[in-house]
Design a protein around this motif. Structure first.
Motif, PDB file in Angstrom:
ATOM      1  N   THR A 141       0.961  -1.096  -0.074  1.00 38.03           N
ATOM      2  CA  THR A 141      -0.039  -0.122  -0.048  1.00 38.03           C
ATOM      3  C   THR A 141       0.966   1.216  -0.068  1.00 38.03           C
ATOM      4  N   SER A 142       0.688   2.262  -0.972  1.00 39.49           N
ATOM      5  CA  SER A 142       1.210   3.533  -0.851  1.00 39.49           C
ATOM      6  C   SER A 142       0.435   4.439  -0.185  1.00 39.49           C
ATOM      7  N   GLY A 143       0.907   5.390   0.196  1.00 38.23           N
ATOM      8  CA  GLY A 143       0.233   6.507   1.058  1.00 38.23           C
ATOM      9  C   GLY A 143       0.983   7.323   2.001  1.00 38.23           C
ATOM     10  N   VAL A 144       0.330   8.280   2.604  1.00 35.91           N
ATOM     11  CA  VAL A 144       0.750   9.005   3.738  1.00 35.91           C
ATOM     12  C   VAL A 144       0.821   8.406   5.040  1.00 35.91           C
ATOM     13  N   ILE A 145       2.037   8.399   5.678  1.00 44.31           N
ATOM     14  CA  ILE A 145       2.244   7.999   7.064  1.00 44.31           C
ATOM     15  C   ILE A 145       2.925   8.877   7.747  1.00 44.31           C
ATOM     16  N   VAL A 146       2.280   8.976   8.955  1.00 44.09           N
ATOM     17  CA  VAL A 146       2.909  10.383   9.928  1.00 44.09           C
ATOM     18  C   VAL A 146       3.724   9.440  11.069  1.00 44.09           C
ATOM     19  N   LYS A 162      -6.930   6.045  18.262  1.00 46.29           N
ATOM     20  CA  LYS A 162      -7.749   5.460  19.262  1.00 46.29           C
ATOM     21  C   LYS A 162      -9.270   6.103  19.303  1.00 46.29           C
ATOM     22  N   ASN A 163      -9.218   7.344  19.189  1.00 46.26           N
ATOM     23  CA  ASN A 163     -10.682   7.824  19.078  1.00 46.26           C
ATOM     24  C   ASN A 163     -11.444   8.057  17.845  1.00 46.26           C
ATOM     25  N   ARG A 164     -10.661   7.239  16.823  1.00 49.06           N
ATOM     26  CA  ARG A 164     -11.048   7.418  15.547  1.00 49.06           C
ATOM     27  C   ARG A 164     -11.437   8.959  15.039  1.00 49.06           C
ATOM     28  N   GLU A 165     -10.462   9.700  15.350  1.00 46.28           N
ATOM     29  CA  GLU A 165     -10.625  11.105  14.884  1.00 46.28           C
ATOM     30  C   GLU A 165      -9.909  11.178  13.534  1.00 46.28           C
ATOM     31  N   VAL A 166      -9.000  10.375  13.213  1.00 42.60           N
ATOM     32  CA  VAL A 166      -8.193  10.284  11.934  1.00 42.60           C
ATOM     33  C   VAL A 166      -9.200   9.729  10.860  1.00 42.60           C
ATOM     34  N   LYS A 167      -9.466  10.315   9.746  1.00 43.63           N
ATOM     35  CA  LYS A 167     -10.036   9.704   8.397  1.00 43.63           C
ATOM     36  C   LYS A 167      -9.314   9.143   7.615  1.00 43.63           C
ATOM     37  N   LYS A 168      -9.213   7.801   7.210  1.00 46.51           N
ATOM     38  CA  LYS A 168      -8.406   6.929   6.253  1.00 46.51           C
ATOM     39  C   LYS A 168      -8.950   6.695   5.045  1.00 46.51           C
ATOM     40  N   HIS A 212     -16.191   1.366   4.043  1.00 46.92           N
ATOM     41  CA  HIS A 212     -17.103   2.159   2.899  1.00 46.92           C
ATOM     42  C   HIS A 212     -16.409   2.356   1.725  1.00 46.92           C
ATOM     43  N   PHE A 213     -17.104   2.076   0.539  1.00 46.86           N
ATOM     44  CA  PHE A 213     -16.427   2.412  -0.589  1.00 46.86           C
ATOM     45  C   PHE A 213     -17.403   3.328  -1.687  1.00 46.86           C
ATOM     46  N   SER A 214     -16.903   3.711  -2.703  1.00 45.91           N
ATOM     47  CA  SER A 214     -17.850   4.433  -3.410  1.00 45.91           C
ATOM     48  C   SER A 214     -17.040   4.252  -4.973  1.00 45.91           C
ATOM     49  N   VAL A 215     -17.775   4.198  -5.836  1.00 40.04           N
ATOM     50  CA  VAL A 215     -16.879   3.837  -7.188  1.00 40.04           C
ATOM     51  C   VAL A 215     -16.522   5.254  -7.827  1.00 40.04           C
ATOM     52  N   LEU A 216     -15.277   5.214  -8.345  1.00 44.94           N
ATOM     53  CA  LEU A 216     -14.608   6.616  -9.073  1.00 44.94           C
ATOM     54  C   LEU A 216     -14.898   6.367 -10.534  1.00 44.94           C
ATOM     55  N   GLU A 217     -14.597   5.218 -10.829  1.00 42.30           N
ATOM     56  CA  GLU A 217     -14.522   4.963 -12.245  1.00 42.30           C
ATOM     57  C   GLU A 217     -14.432   3.330 -12.773  1.00 42.30           C
ATOM     58  N   ARG A 218     -15.175   3.144 -13.514  1.00 39.88           N
ATOM     59  CA  ARG A 218     -15.209   1.704 -14.114  1.00 39.88           C
ATOM     60  C   ARG A 218     -14.698   1.630 -15.538  1.00 39.88           C
ATOM     61  N   PHE A 219     -13.838   0.514 -15.609  1.00 36.48           N
ATOM     62  CA  PHE A 219     -13.036  -0.007 -16.657  1.00 36.48           C
ATOM     63  C   PHE A 219     -13.753  -1.284 -17.291  1.00 36.48           C
ATOM     64  N   ASP A 220     -13.227  -1.745 -18.370  1.00 41.00           N
ATOM     65  CA  ASP A 220     -13.605  -3.069 -19.012  1.00 41.00           C
ATOM     66  C   ASP A 220     -13.484  -4.155 -17.973  1.00 41.00           C
ATOM     67  N   GLU A 221     -12.380  -4.264 -17.311  1.00 45.56           N
ATOM     68  CA  GLU A 221     -12.211  -5.514 -16.275  1.00 45.56           C
ATOM     69  C   GLU A 221     -11.760  -5.173 -15.009  1.00 45.56           C
ATOM     70  N   GLU A 226     -12.766   4.594  -4.276  1.00 45.22           N
ATOM     71  CA  GLU A 226     -12.422   5.303  -2.884  1.00 45.22           C
ATOM     72  C   GLU A 226     -12.895   4.463  -1.948  1.00 45.22           C
ATOM     73  N   VAL A 227     -12.125   3.927  -1.084  1.00 42.62           N
ATOM     74  CA  VAL A 227     -12.392   3.453   0.256  1.00 42.62           C
ATOM     75  C   VAL A 227     -12.175   4.241   1.511  1.00 42.62           C
ATOM     76  N   THR A 228     -13.093   3.995   2.340  1.00 41.05           N
ATOM     77  CA  THR A 228     -12.807   4.541   3.579  1.00 41.05           C
ATOM     78  C   THR A 228     -12.596   3.642   4.807  1.00 41.05           C
ATOM     79  N   ILE A 229     -11.588   3.664   5.526  1.00 42.61           N
ATOM     80  CA  ILE A 229     -11.466   2.778   6.410  1.00 42.61           C
ATOM     81  C   ILE A 229     -11.838   3.048   7.838  1.00 42.61           C
ATOM     82  N   GLU A 230     -12.965   2.332   8.379  1.00 42.36           N
ATOM     83  CA  GLU A 230     -13.532   2.810   9.769  1.00 42.36           C
ATOM     84  C   GLU A 230     -12.715   2.336  11.041  1.00 42.36           C
ATOM     85  N   THR A 231     -12.471   0.983  10.631  1.00 40.96           N
ATOM     86  CA  THR A 231     -11.583   0.180  11.644  1.00 40.96           C
ATOM     87  C   THR A 231     -10.223   0.150  11.119  1.00 40.96           C
ATOM     88  N   GLY A 232      -9.391  -0.133  11.914  1.00 36.39           N
ATOM     89  CA  GLY A 232      -7.803  -0.492  11.436  1.00 36.39           C
ATOM     90  C   GLY A 232      -7.547  -1.741  11.848  1.00 36.39           C
TER      91      GLY A 232
END
Length: 236
Positions: A141-146, A162-168, A212-221, A226-232
């Motif tokens: 997985t690529s992405g931002v890490i603090v 811990k308080n789930r104040e960070v949105k992933k 949670h997920f939502s479709v950004l774009e559909r291709f042939d295959e 876009e995926v939001t992780i509520e739990t880690g």
């Protein structure tokens, strides 16, 4: 707060437990300090005592916080994509294929090896083998890490996580065409009973995972989501 610390007990601190007193004076967790006491890094009047030792007036406490670096974690000259850095944190864009910290099978080439080459100022709150590491991203997985440079930053970020104040939020490409425009997946994730490095959806020995997920774009295959992780959960 690495290095040597010396305290002389005043009347106000008399009868306090040693471990509780040190938590008040040093920016380390109680578990970390209890372990340090048991291992002999803390002495009262030159003697190793138990964490529950009750302090007496004029007791002299000597604490040695061992350095973060250990021979088993070597600094390596690996380029870092640094988005932001100040005296408390480093925000890094982690590339795909890089492990965050050394573990069986990956003792070099990790983000931590690169960090130790970049700076010696990393919080020891997460332990001597994972200095500065507050959270992680999977190897692929690529992405931002603090990263926490100061102990205050480590405690603040840990509390927010811990308080789930960070949105992933992630973007991921999946096989096939997802028909729904968006949905929530709730399923228990646990470690594979035979292949211990893998995770799976299972009823036993698992923890609830919400995605949670939502479709950004559909291709042939494929479908770009876009995926939001509520739990880690690991490999969620």
């Amino acid at each position: 707060m690495n290095g040597k610390h010396v305290f002389t007990i005043a009347q106000d601190d008399e009868k306090k437990r040693l471990d509780i007193f040190l938590v008040e004076k040093l920016q380390h967790s109680r578990n970390y300090l209890k372990k340090s006491i048991v291992e002999g890094w803390v002495r009262v009047n030159g003697t190793v005592v138990k964490p529950k030792y009750k302090l007496k007036q004029k007791d002299q406490i000597t604490v040695i916080i061992p350095p973060v670096l250990q021979p088993s974690i070597s600094p390596e000259d690996i380029p870092l994509d640094i988005i932001f850095e100040d005296q408390d944190i480093i925000v890094i864009n982690k590339p795909r294929g890089m492990v965050v910290y050394p573990a069986p099978g990956n003792y070099s080439g990790t983000l931590l090896n690169a960090l130790l080459n970049h700076t010696k100022n990393l919080s020891a709150k997460s332990g001597l083998m994972r200095p500065g590491i507050v959270h992680r991203l999977d190897k692929d997985t690529s992405g931002v890490i603090v990263i926490a440079k100061s102990d205050i930053a480590y405690m603040s970020i840990s509390k927010q996580l811990k308080n789930r104040e960070v949105k992933k939020v992630y973007q991921t490409l999946v096989w096939g065409q997802v028909q729904e425009d968006g949905a929530t997946i709730t399923a228990p994730i646990g470690r594979h009973p035979l292949k211990r490095t893998k995770m799976l959806v299972a009823a036993k020995n698992s923890r609830k995972a919400i995605t949670h997920f939502s479709v950004l774009e559909r291709f042939d295959e494929f479908t770009l989501l876009e995926v939001t992780i509520e739990t880690g959960r690991t490999h969620q």
